[in-house]
Write an enzyme that holds these catalytic residues in place. Structure first.
Site, PDB file in Angstrom:
ATOM      1  N   ARG A 182      11.391   3.848  -2.889  1.00 45.77           N
ATOM      2  CA  ARG A 182      10.092   4.504  -3.010  1.00 45.77           C
ATOM      3  C   ARG A 182       9.660   5.146  -1.701  1.00 45.77           C
ATOM      4  O   ARG A 182       8.843   6.048  -1.698  1.00 45.77           O
ATOM      5  CB  ARG A 182       9.027   3.479  -3.433  1.00 45.77           C
ATOM      6  CG  ARG A 182       9.243   2.882  -4.802  1.00 45.77           C
ATOM      7  CD  ARG A 182       8.293   1.733  -5.017  1.00 45.77           C
ATOM      8  NE  ARG A 182       6.896   2.107  -4.852  1.00 45.77           N
ATOM      9  CZ  ARG A 182       6.155   2.640  -5.808  1.00 45.77           C
ATOM     10  NH1 ARG A 182       6.665   2.868  -6.992  1.00 45.77           N
ATOM     11  NH2 ARG A 182       4.894   2.953  -5.573  1.00 45.77           N
ATOM     12  N   ARG A 186      12.438  10.084   7.137  1.00 47.80           N
ATOM     13  CA  ARG A 186      12.584  11.497   7.486  1.00 47.80           C
ATOM     14  C   ARG A 186      12.930  11.680   8.964  1.00 47.80           C
ATOM     15  O   ARG A 186      12.411  10.963   9.811  1.00 47.80           O
ATOM     16  CB  ARG A 186      11.284  12.257   7.198  1.00 47.80           C
ATOM     17  CG  ARG A 186      10.855  12.189   5.746  1.00 47.80           C
ATOM     18  CD  ARG A 186       9.895  13.322   5.433  1.00 47.80           C
ATOM     19  NE  ARG A 186       9.318  13.136   4.119  1.00 47.80           N
ATOM     20  CZ  ARG A 186       8.117  12.629   3.902  1.00 47.80           C
ATOM     21  NH1 ARG A 186       7.338  12.266   4.914  1.00 47.80           N
ATOM     22  NH2 ARG A 186       7.670  12.487   2.668  1.00 47.80           N
ATOM     23  N   ARG A 260       3.451 -10.321  -9.096  1.00 49.24           N
ATOM     24  CA  ARG A 260       2.814 -10.565  -7.811  1.00 49.24           C
ATOM     25  C   ARG A 260       1.334 -10.245  -7.988  1.00 49.24           C
ATOM     26  O   ARG A 260       0.987  -9.217  -8.587  1.00 49.24           O
ATOM     27  CB  ARG A 260       3.448  -9.658  -6.744  1.00 49.24           C
ATOM     28  CG  ARG A 260       3.039 -10.000  -5.340  1.00 49.24           C
ATOM     29  CD  ARG A 260       3.628 -11.304  -4.866  1.00 49.24           C
ATOM     30  NE  ARG A 260       3.296 -11.513  -3.456  1.00 49.24           N
ATOM     31  CZ  ARG A 260       3.076 -12.710  -2.927  1.00 49.24           C
ATOM     32  NH1 ARG A 260       3.152 -13.811  -3.667  1.00 49.24           N
ATOM     33  NH2 ARG A 260       2.788 -12.830  -1.636  1.00 49.24           N
ATOM     34  N   ARG A 291      -2.620  -4.137   3.838  1.00 42.79           N
ATOM     35  CA  ARG A 291      -3.191  -2.833   4.194  1.00 42.79           C
ATOM     36  C   ARG A 291      -4.699  -2.859   4.072  1.00 42.79           C
ATOM     37  O   ARG A 291      -5.266  -3.723   3.398  1.00 42.79           O
ATOM     38  CB  ARG A 291      -2.599  -1.699   3.362  1.00 42.79           C
ATOM     39  CG  ARG A 291      -2.573  -1.937   1.877  1.00 42.79           C
ATOM     40  CD  ARG A 291      -1.733  -0.857   1.180  1.00 42.79           C
ATOM     41  NE  ARG A 291      -1.435  -1.269  -0.178  1.00 42.79           N
ATOM     42  CZ  ARG A 291      -0.596  -0.639  -0.989  1.00 42.79           C
ATOM     43  NH1 ARG A 291       0.018   0.445  -0.589  1.00 42.79           N
ATOM     44  NH2 ARG A 291      -0.377  -1.079  -2.211  1.00 42.79           N
ATOM     45  N   GLU A 314      -6.307  -5.680   1.518  1.00 40.95           N
ATOM     46  CA  GLU A 314      -5.490  -6.074   0.368  1.00 40.95           C
ATOM     47  C   GLU A 314      -4.595  -7.256   0.759  1.00 40.95           C
ATOM     48  O   GLU A 314      -3.762  -7.131   1.648  1.00 40.95           O
ATOM     49  CB  GLU A 314      -4.652  -4.856  -0.041  1.00 40.95           C
ATOM     50  CG  GLU A 314      -3.822  -5.056  -1.270  1.00 40.95           C
ATOM     51  CD  GLU A 314      -3.141  -3.754  -1.694  1.00 40.95           C
ATOM     52  OE1 GLU A 314      -3.763  -2.671  -1.636  1.00 40.95           O
ATOM     53  OE2 GLU A 314      -1.960  -3.834  -2.067  1.00 40.95           O
ATOM     54  N   TYR A 363       7.815  -1.238 -12.372  1.00 33.95           N
ATOM     55  CA  TYR A 363       7.046  -0.846 -11.185  1.00 33.95           C
ATOM     56  C   TYR A 363       6.967   0.678 -11.210  1.00 33.95           C
ATOM     57  O   TYR A 363       7.825   1.361 -10.672  1.00 33.95           O
ATOM     58  CB  TYR A 363       7.803  -1.363  -9.965  1.00 33.95           C
ATOM     59  CG  TYR A 363       7.166  -1.180  -8.619  1.00 33.95           C
ATOM     60  CD1 TYR A 363       5.864  -0.701  -8.469  1.00 33.95           C
ATOM     61  CD2 TYR A 363       7.869  -1.516  -7.476  1.00 33.95           C
ATOM     62  CE1 TYR A 363       5.310  -0.558  -7.218  1.00 33.95           C
ATOM     63  CE2 TYR A 363       7.324  -1.380  -6.212  1.00 33.95           C
ATOM     64  CZ  TYR A 363       6.054  -0.889  -6.100  1.00 33.95           C
ATOM     65  OH  TYR A 363       5.506  -0.752  -4.844  1.00 33.95           O
ATOM     66  N   ASP A 365       4.829   4.477 -10.978  1.00 30.81           N
ATOM     67  CA  ASP A 365       3.686   5.244 -10.488  1.00 30.81           C
ATOM     68  C   ASP A 365       2.952   5.879 -11.665  1.00 30.81           C
ATOM     69  O   ASP A 365       3.467   5.924 -12.782  1.00 30.81           O
ATOM     70  CB  ASP A 365       4.180   6.345  -9.544  1.00 30.81           C
ATOM     71  CG  ASP A 365       4.558   5.774  -8.187  1.00 30.81           C
ATOM     72  OD1 ASP A 365       3.975   4.757  -7.798  1.00 30.81           O
ATOM     73  OD2 ASP A 365       5.438   6.351  -7.527  1.00 30.81           O
TER      74      ASP A 365
HETATM   75  N1  UDP Z   1       7.007  -0.966   2.572  1.00 33.36           N
HETATM   76  C1  UDP Z   1       7.204  -1.490   3.831  1.00 33.36           C
HETATM   77  N2  UDP Z   1       6.324  -1.165   4.831  1.00 33.36           N
HETATM   78  C2  UDP Z   1       5.278  -0.350   4.636  1.00 33.36           C
HETATM   79  C3  UDP Z   1       5.067   0.195   3.348  1.00 33.36           C
HETATM   80  C4  UDP Z   1       5.949  -0.144   2.333  1.00 33.36           C
HETATM   81  O1  UDP Z   1       8.126  -2.253   4.034  1.00 33.36           O
HETATM   82  O2  UDP Z   1       4.516  -0.096   5.586  1.00 33.36           O
HETATM   83  C5  UDP Z   1       7.963  -1.336   1.506  1.00 33.36           C
HETATM   84  C6  UDP Z   1       7.578  -2.597   0.758  1.00 33.36           C
HETATM   85  O3  UDP Z   1       8.757  -3.299   0.443  1.00 33.36           O
HETATM   86  C7  UDP Z   1       6.937  -2.066  -0.497  1.00 33.36           C
HETATM   87  C8  UDP Z   1       7.730  -0.798  -0.759  1.00 33.36           C
HETATM   88  O4  UDP Z   1       8.047  -0.300   0.536  1.00 33.36           O
HETATM   89  O5  UDP Z   1       7.041  -2.969  -1.562  1.00 33.36           O
HETATM   90  C9  UDP Z   1       7.007   0.261  -1.565  1.00 33.36           C
HETATM   91  O6  UDP Z   1       5.779   0.580  -0.913  1.00 33.36           O
HETATM   92  P1  UDP Z   1       4.648   1.424  -1.639  1.00 33.36           P
HETATM   93  O7  UDP Z   1       3.669   1.864  -0.626  1.00 33.36           O
HETATM   94  O8  UDP Z   1       5.286   2.465  -2.502  1.00 33.36           O
HETATM   95  O9  UDP Z   1       3.968   0.335  -2.568  1.00 33.36           O
HETATM   96  P2  UDP Z   1       2.676   0.446  -3.512  1.00 33.36           P
HETATM   97  O10 UDP Z   1       1.804   1.547  -2.991  1.00 33.36           O
HETATM   98  O11 UDP Z   1       3.199   0.680  -4.896  1.00 33.36           O
HETATM   99  O12 UDP Z   1       2.045  -0.881  -3.359  1.00 33.36           O
END
Ligand code: UDP
Length: 380
Positions: A182, A186, A260, A291, A314, A363, A365
């Site tokens: 996901r 880059r 989760r 976050r 969160e 999972y 979007d």
């Molecule tokens: N992830 C990470 N560090 C970050 C953000 C994401 O390791 O700062 C990893 C983590 O394993 C997470 C996955 O990337 O489950 C997908 O993140 P995403 O932001 O897509 O999750 P969502 O927004 O769906 O909670």
């Protein structure tokens, strides 16, 4: 509710159920009842305007619409005008702020270097100990192996390991590699969180979007009503689109699916701007939240939005029965159990289709959920 002769029932007023209901009403011209056990439509994308501050808040964490699927973009634009907001995420690690996803500014600030885009691949290859995404030595067996092959161990340890461990409550070596797909990596200064061409926020919030989606006179929405409240009144011939968890539907007869959970902690802050961005990740493994959302930044077109701000932390947490399920834990054991529930549904409930993030145990979007719903409708 009038059940006699009802041909279509949707359980759950999130995106999957909402899109199917809209298609049934608009295309088939048939009445459809939508049951929602919460007091609002919109599922986990629900947003509302906070009365004290006028800030558009997301009840279940930030939801930014983004897609690369043209039919989804065209479809959803019928129900909302989208702003040109493009999501950027920062992450805090040991008291310093970096760009997320891992991109050239992240790599250069983390190592104190000034690498050029064409130097990144070799640099990461050395950091990863020889495993490159271009020439992988075998398939990565888990999230850790995949992440290390993409960014090398030091960046993995800083930005992915602790965050992932907190989010999922397990070691990244016990998680499927796909989760990390996901996140783009880059070798340039593009710091967009998503790579999709179409992105934005619904100008009138998700409440406005769902109001338009479900406005059709043939759609009847019943809030605060769950499937179990009405199951014995629904005619046997009614087609049912169910977007709740399947283990709950079957009273956990074969065991419980693993999810989760999340806890959100909201605070009103006496500052116009607290963190300067909508989402600030917290990479340190010993800080319990993943976050912080500062929602006003999702709508820059609305201006400063007052002298105060709302911040939401969160906290991932273990899921127990009765909690709100957020993320499906797609391990092989859980997939096997879900397969058994799917078989049970197909054999015992031929009039029912399960879907959405909960009903599909996926999972997904928002755009994939809409696409899934459009495909289900096309197959009717
Ligand atoms: N992830 C990470 N560090 C970050 C953000 C994401 O390791 O700062 C990893 C983590 O394993 C997470 C996955 O990337 O489950 C997908 O993140 P995403 O932001 O897509 O999750 P969502 O927004 O769906 O909670």
């Amino acid at each position: 509710m009038k059940w006699s002769g009802l041909k279509y029932l949707v359980v759950g007023a999130g995106l999957w159920g909402g899109v199917i209901a809209e298609r049934i009403a608009s295309v088939l011209g048939e009445p459809v009842v939508v049951l929602e056990r919460r007091k609002h439509t919109g599922g986990n994308c629900h947003s509302f305007v906070d009365r004290r501050t006028g800030i558009e808040c997301h009840a279940y964490g930030t939801h930014v619409f983004h897609t690369g699927i043209q039919r989804v973009w065209e479809y959803i634009n019928r129900f909302a005008h989208f702003t040109s907001y493009r999501h950027k995420v920062l992450t805090e690690y040991r008291g310093r702020i970096y760009q997320m996803p891992i991109s050239l500014p992240t790599i250069n600030s983390f190592y104190g270097l000034n690498l050029r885009p064409y130097e990144v691949e070799d640099f990461i290859l050395r950091e990863a100990g020889g495993a490159s995404p271009a020439a992988p030595c075998g398939q990565p067996a888990n999230l850790e192996e995949k992440a290390v092959s993409l960014v090398g161990r030091p960046l993995y340890e800083a930005f992915i390991k602790g965050y992932t461990q907190k989010q999922w409550g397990r070691d990244p070596r016990d998680l499927p590699a796909e989760i990390i797909n996901r996140l783009p990596v880059r070798a340039n200064y593009n710091t967009d969180y998503f790579s999709d061409p179409w992105q934005g926020m619904p100008e009138s919030g998700y409440a406005g979007l769902f109001e338009a989606l479900l406005r059709h006179p043939k759609i009847q929405v019943e809030l605060g009503v769950s499937w179990k409240d009405v199951a014995d009144q629904v005619p046997a011939s009614c087609r049912i689109f169910y977007s709740g968890p399947l283990d709950e539907f079957f009273d956990y007869a074969l065991g419980a699916l693993e999810w989760r959970g999340l806890r959100f902690e909201n605070r009103l802050e006496p500052y116009r701007d607290v963190q300067g961005t909508a989402v600030l990740n917290q990479a340190d493994g010993d800080v319990p939240f993943t976050r912080t959302h500062e929602y006003k930044h999702l709508h820059p077109e609305r201006g400063a939005q007052g002298e105060q701000s709302i911040l939401t932390r969160e906290y991932p947490r273990a899921f127990s029965r009765g909690d709100e399920p957020y993320y499906p834990v797609n391990t092989p054991e859980n997939e096997r159990l879900m397969g058994l529930y799917r078989e049970r549904l197909a054999s015992g409930h031929p009039n029912m289709i399960a879907g959405g993030r909960l009903g599909g145990f996926r999972y997904m979007d928002m755009d994939k959920t809409i696409d899934f719903a459009l495909s289900v409708f096309a197959g009717l």
